[in-house]
Design a protein around this motif. Structure first.
Motif, PDB file in Angstrom:
ATOM      1  N   ASN A  96       0.821  -1.211   0.000  1.00  0.00           N
ATOM      2  CA  ASN A  96       0.000   0.000   0.000  1.00  0.00           C
ATOM      3  C   ASN A  96       0.854   1.260   0.000  1.00  0.00           C
ATOM      4  OD1 ASN A  96      -3.123  -0.514   0.364  1.00  0.00           O
ATOM      5  ND2 ASN A  96      -2.082  -2.133   1.506  1.00  0.00           N
ATOM      6  N   ASP A  97       1.937   1.250   0.770  1.00  0.00           N
ATOM      7  CA  ASP A  97       2.836   2.404   0.793  1.00  0.00           C
ATOM      8  C   ASP A  97       3.489   2.607  -0.572  1.00  0.00           C
ATOM      9  OD1 ASP A  97       4.498   4.478   2.276  1.00  0.00           O
ATOM     10  OD2 ASP A  97       6.073   3.125   1.567  1.00  0.00           O
ATOM     11  N   GLN A  98       3.944   1.510  -1.178  1.00  0.00           N
ATOM     12  CA  GLN A  98       4.592   1.611  -2.487  1.00  0.00           C
ATOM     13  C   GLN A  98       3.619   2.095  -3.553  1.00  0.00           C
ATOM     14  OE1 GLN A  98       7.992   1.047  -3.233  1.00  0.00           O
ATOM     15  NE2 GLN A  98       7.324   2.097  -5.090  1.00  0.00           N
ATOM     16  N   ALA A  99       2.368   1.667  -3.453  1.00  0.00           N
ATOM     17  CA  ALA A  99       1.365   2.085  -4.436  1.00  0.00           C
ATOM     18  C   ALA A  99       1.161   3.596  -4.402  1.00  0.00           C
ATOM     19  CB  ALA A  99       0.047   1.368  -4.172  1.00  0.00           C
ATOM     20  N   VAL A 100       1.165   4.179  -3.219  1.00  0.00           N
ATOM     21  CA  VAL A 100       1.019   5.633  -3.107  1.00  0.00           C
ATOM     22  C   VAL A 100       2.248   6.321  -3.687  1.00  0.00           C
ATOM     23  CG1 VAL A 100       0.698   7.576  -1.535  1.00  0.00           C
ATOM     24  CG2 VAL A 100      -0.486   5.412  -1.097  1.00  0.00           C
ATOM     25  N   ARG A 101       3.424   5.799  -3.374  1.00  0.00           N
ATOM     26  CA  ARG A 101       4.646   6.397  -3.919  1.00  0.00           C
ATOM     27  C   ARG A 101       4.686   6.291  -5.444  1.00  0.00           C
ATOM     28  NH1 ARG A 101       9.216   3.651  -1.919  1.00  0.00           N
ATOM     29  NH2 ARG A 101       8.078   2.204  -0.581  1.00  0.00           N
ATOM     30  N   ASP A 102       4.206   5.163  -5.973  1.00  0.00           N
ATOM     31  CA  ASP A 102       4.168   5.002  -7.431  1.00  0.00           C
ATOM     32  C   ASP A 102       3.200   6.000  -8.063  1.00  0.00           C
ATOM     33  OD1 ASP A 102       6.000   2.961  -7.278  1.00  0.00           O
ATOM     34  OD2 ASP A 102       4.538   1.338  -7.505  1.00  0.00           O
ATOM     35  N   ALA A 103       2.042   6.210  -7.423  1.00  0.00           N
ATOM     36  CA  ALA A 103       1.073   7.179  -7.953  1.00  0.00           C
ATOM     37  C   ALA A 103       1.655   8.590  -7.930  1.00  0.00           C
ATOM     38  CB  ALA A 103      -0.222   7.115  -7.146  1.00  0.00           C
ATOM     39  N   ALA A 152      -3.335   6.767   4.302  1.00  0.00           N
ATOM     40  CA  ALA A 152      -3.314   8.128   4.835  1.00  0.00           C
ATOM     41  C   ALA A 152      -1.904   8.552   5.222  1.00  0.00           C
ATOM     42  CB  ALA A 152      -4.257   8.234   6.029  1.00  0.00           C
ATOM     43  N   CYS A 153      -1.198   7.677   5.921  1.00  0.00           N
ATOM     44  CA  CYS A 153       0.169   8.004   6.339  1.00  0.00           C
ATOM     45  C   CYS A 153       1.114   8.160   5.156  1.00  0.00           C
ATOM     46  CB  CYS A 153       0.701   6.924   7.283  1.00  0.00           C
ATOM     47  SG  CYS A 153      -0.047   6.959   8.917  1.00  0.00           S
ATOM     48  N   SER A 154       0.798   7.487   4.059  1.00  0.00           N
ATOM     49  CA  SER A 154       1.638   7.592   2.858  1.00  0.00           C
ATOM     50  C   SER A 154       1.341   8.838   2.049  1.00  0.00           C
ATOM     51  CB  SER A 154       1.456   6.341   1.981  1.00  0.00           C
ATOM     52  OG  SER A 154       1.822   5.175   2.693  1.00  0.00           O
ATOM     53  N   GLY A 155       0.261   9.565   2.410  1.00  0.00           N
ATOM     54  CA  GLY A 155       0.036  10.878   1.832  1.00  0.00           C
ATOM     55  C   GLY A 155      -0.942  10.955   0.689  1.00  0.00           C
ATOM     56  N   VAL A 156      -1.971  10.081   0.672  1.00  0.00           N
ATOM     57  CA  VAL A 156      -2.990  10.222  -0.371  1.00  0.00           C
ATOM     58  C   VAL A 156      -3.774  11.517  -0.145  1.00  0.00           C
ATOM     59  CG1 VAL A 156      -3.237   7.748  -0.774  1.00  0.00           C
ATOM     60  CG2 VAL A 156      -4.666   8.855   0.953  1.00  0.00           C
ATOM     61  N   ASP A 157      -4.363  12.027  -1.219  1.00  0.00           N
ATOM     62  CA  ASP A 157      -5.208  13.214  -1.116  1.00  0.00           C
ATOM     63  C   ASP A 157      -6.603  12.859  -0.625  1.00  0.00           C
ATOM     64  OD1 ASP A 157      -3.265  15.088  -2.177  1.00  0.00           O
ATOM     65  OD2 ASP A 157      -3.593  14.102  -4.117  1.00  0.00           O
ATOM     66  N   MET A 158      -7.053  11.648  -0.959  1.00  0.00           N
ATOM     67  CA  MET A 158      -8.341  11.170  -0.485  1.00  0.00           C
ATOM     68  C   MET A 158      -8.367   9.647  -0.583  1.00  0.00           C
ATOM     69  SD  MET A 158     -10.972  12.226  -3.555  1.00  0.00           S
ATOM     70  CE  MET A 158     -11.052  11.298  -5.083  1.00  0.00           C
ATOM     71  N   ILE A 159      -9.396   9.050  -0.007  1.00  0.00           N
ATOM     72  CA  ILE A 159      -9.581   7.605  -0.036  1.00  0.00           C
ATOM     73  C   ILE A 159     -10.928   7.307  -0.681  1.00  0.00           C
ATOM     74  CG2 ILE A 159     -10.124   5.604   1.434  1.00  0.00           C
ATOM     75  CD1 ILE A 159      -7.975   6.629   3.374  1.00  0.00           C
ATOM     76  N   SER A 160     -10.964   6.318  -1.579  1.00  0.00           N
ATOM     77  CA  SER A 160     -12.220   5.886  -2.184  1.00  0.00           C
ATOM     78  C   SER A 160     -12.391   4.390  -1.971  1.00  0.00           C
ATOM     79  CB  SER A 160     -12.248   6.187  -3.680  1.00  0.00           C
ATOM     80  OG  SER A 160     -12.311   7.575  -3.928  1.00  0.00           O
ATOM     81  N   ALA A 161     -13.580   4.006  -1.537  1.00  0.00           N
ATOM     82  CA  ALA A 161     -13.925   2.592  -1.378  1.00  0.00           C
ATOM     83  C   ALA A 161     -14.817   2.204  -2.550  1.00  0.00           C
ATOM     84  CB  ALA A 161     -14.645   2.367  -0.055  1.00  0.00           C
ATOM     85  N   LEU A 162     -14.328   1.285  -3.389  1.00  0.00           N
ATOM     86  CA  LEU A 162     -15.040   0.905  -4.608  1.00  0.00           C
ATOM     87  C   LEU A 162     -15.723  -0.449  -4.472  1.00  0.00           C
ATOM     88  CD1 LEU A 162     -12.467   1.876  -7.415  1.00  0.00           C
ATOM     89  CD2 LEU A 162     -14.264   3.281  -6.398  1.00  0.00           C
ATOM     90  N   THR A 163     -16.797  -0.608  -5.219  1.00  0.00           N
ATOM     91  CA  THR A 163     -17.518  -1.878  -5.352  1.00  0.00           C
ATOM     92  C   THR A 163     -18.047  -2.376  -4.010  1.00  0.00           C
ATOM     93  OG1 THR A 163     -15.695  -2.357  -6.895  1.00  0.00           O
ATOM     94  CG2 THR A 163     -17.476  -3.949  -6.805  1.00  0.00           C
TER      95      THR A 163
END
Length: 310
Positions: A96-103, A152-163
């Motif tokens: 999850n942390d890496q995914a935020v950094r990749d984005a 959140a700790c990795s610094g996303v701007d927002m969170i979305s829960a899908l499906t």
């Protein structure tokens, strides 16, 4: 880099991804146990495919002068699905942390001049088509709080829960995000009758989440349903429809049960889908975020952009 403004605080339209997992599976030929994209981030060819996919979305956004809601590849990166794939909590934290950094790296390298929102994606604990067991609100908050906390700790701007298939899980996720101080979006999936898999009407589900959550979600979305499945359920001028800020529809009119058994891709009609999005925006004037779900790809996004622009 332009200053960032979240969709619900802006009049701008935002493009997001379309059928990412079905594109990887059917069009790129990746093996995807549990329909999970995140293991591919550990492969060189997987990372190359991710960049190819999102590069085209950034190009479309630039051509159409819209923002980008850039999702992390973490829809399946929660404890239950991670266990199915043989991954422990430590590994999931790294994922999850890496995914935020990749984005953020994609935003830095591809998003110059665009309003790009890094959106931490949470998926359902169970099957997105079949709510075999429904958690309590407290259980959902504790369960999804693990992933939400990392995002959140990795610094996303927002969170979305899908499906999401049910109301208590949605409330639990909204409460977890509120506790973390991160804007939250709740996206329900709907059956062919326009109802949640647990039977609620979409307007009732929205009202319950707004009433019971400690902080109301920023807005709601609908995903993984064809417009024909729910457009007739939205009366023109309905107040509750103002709470729907985005749609990520399927290209296919198939039911969830049919999609689950499908061995070939049903990509529908991109031009028709674009026209249906234009009609949906008339019913839901707060709809600012548009993308796709099962069977959609860049062709569908291009037609949606063209229809909304006209």
């Amino acid at each position: 880099m332009t200053s960032r403004q979240l969709p619900h605080l802006s009049d701008q339209l935002f493009l997001t991804d379309a059928g990412f997992e079905t594109w990887l599976l059917f069009q790129k030929g990746f093996n995807m146990p549990c329909f999970a994209a995140y293991p591919l981030a550990q492969l060189e060819e997987g990372r190359a495919a991710f960049k190819e996919y999102f590069s085209d979305i950034f190009d479309l956004a630039r051509q159409n002068r819209v923002g980008v809601v850039l999702d992390t590849y973490t829809w399946r990166a929660n404890p239950n699905w991670g266990q199915e794939l043989g991954h422990d909590l430590d590994h999931l934290q790294q994922v999850n942390d890496q995914a935020v950094r990749d984005a953020k790296e994609l935003r830095r390298t591809l998003g110059d001049g665009l309003n790009v929102i890094v959106n931490g994606i949470i998926g359902p604990r169970g099957d997105g088509y079949d709510p075999k067991s429904v958690m309590t609100v407290q259980e959902a908050q504790a369960y999804h709080g693990f992933q939400a906390g990392i995002l959140a700790c990795s610094g996303v701007d927002m969170i979305s829960a899908l499906t999401l298939t049910n109301v208590p899980e949605a409330i639990g996720i909204a409460n977890a995000a509120a506790e973390l101080g991160v804007p939250c979006v709740i996206s329900f999936t709907l059956e062919t009758d326009g109802r949640l898999p647990t039977g609620e009407l979409i307007q009732d589900a929205i009202a319950l989440v707004d009433e019971k959550a400690t902080t109301k979600p920023a807005y709601f979305m609908i995903n993984c349903a064809h417009p024909d499945h729910f457009s007739t359920m939205i009366p023109e001028g309905a107040d509750w429809a103002q709470r729907i800020g985005g749609v990520r529809a399927n290209a296919s009119r198939m039911s969830h049960a049919e999609l689950d058994c499908c061995e070939t891709l049903d990509d529908g009609d991109p031009v028709e889908l674009g026209a249906q999005y234009a009609k949906l925006r008339q019913l839901m004037p707060s709809m600012r975020v548009f993308g796709g779900c099962c069977g959609t790809d860049h062709r569908h996004l291009e037609q949606i952009c063209a229809a909304l622009a006209s």
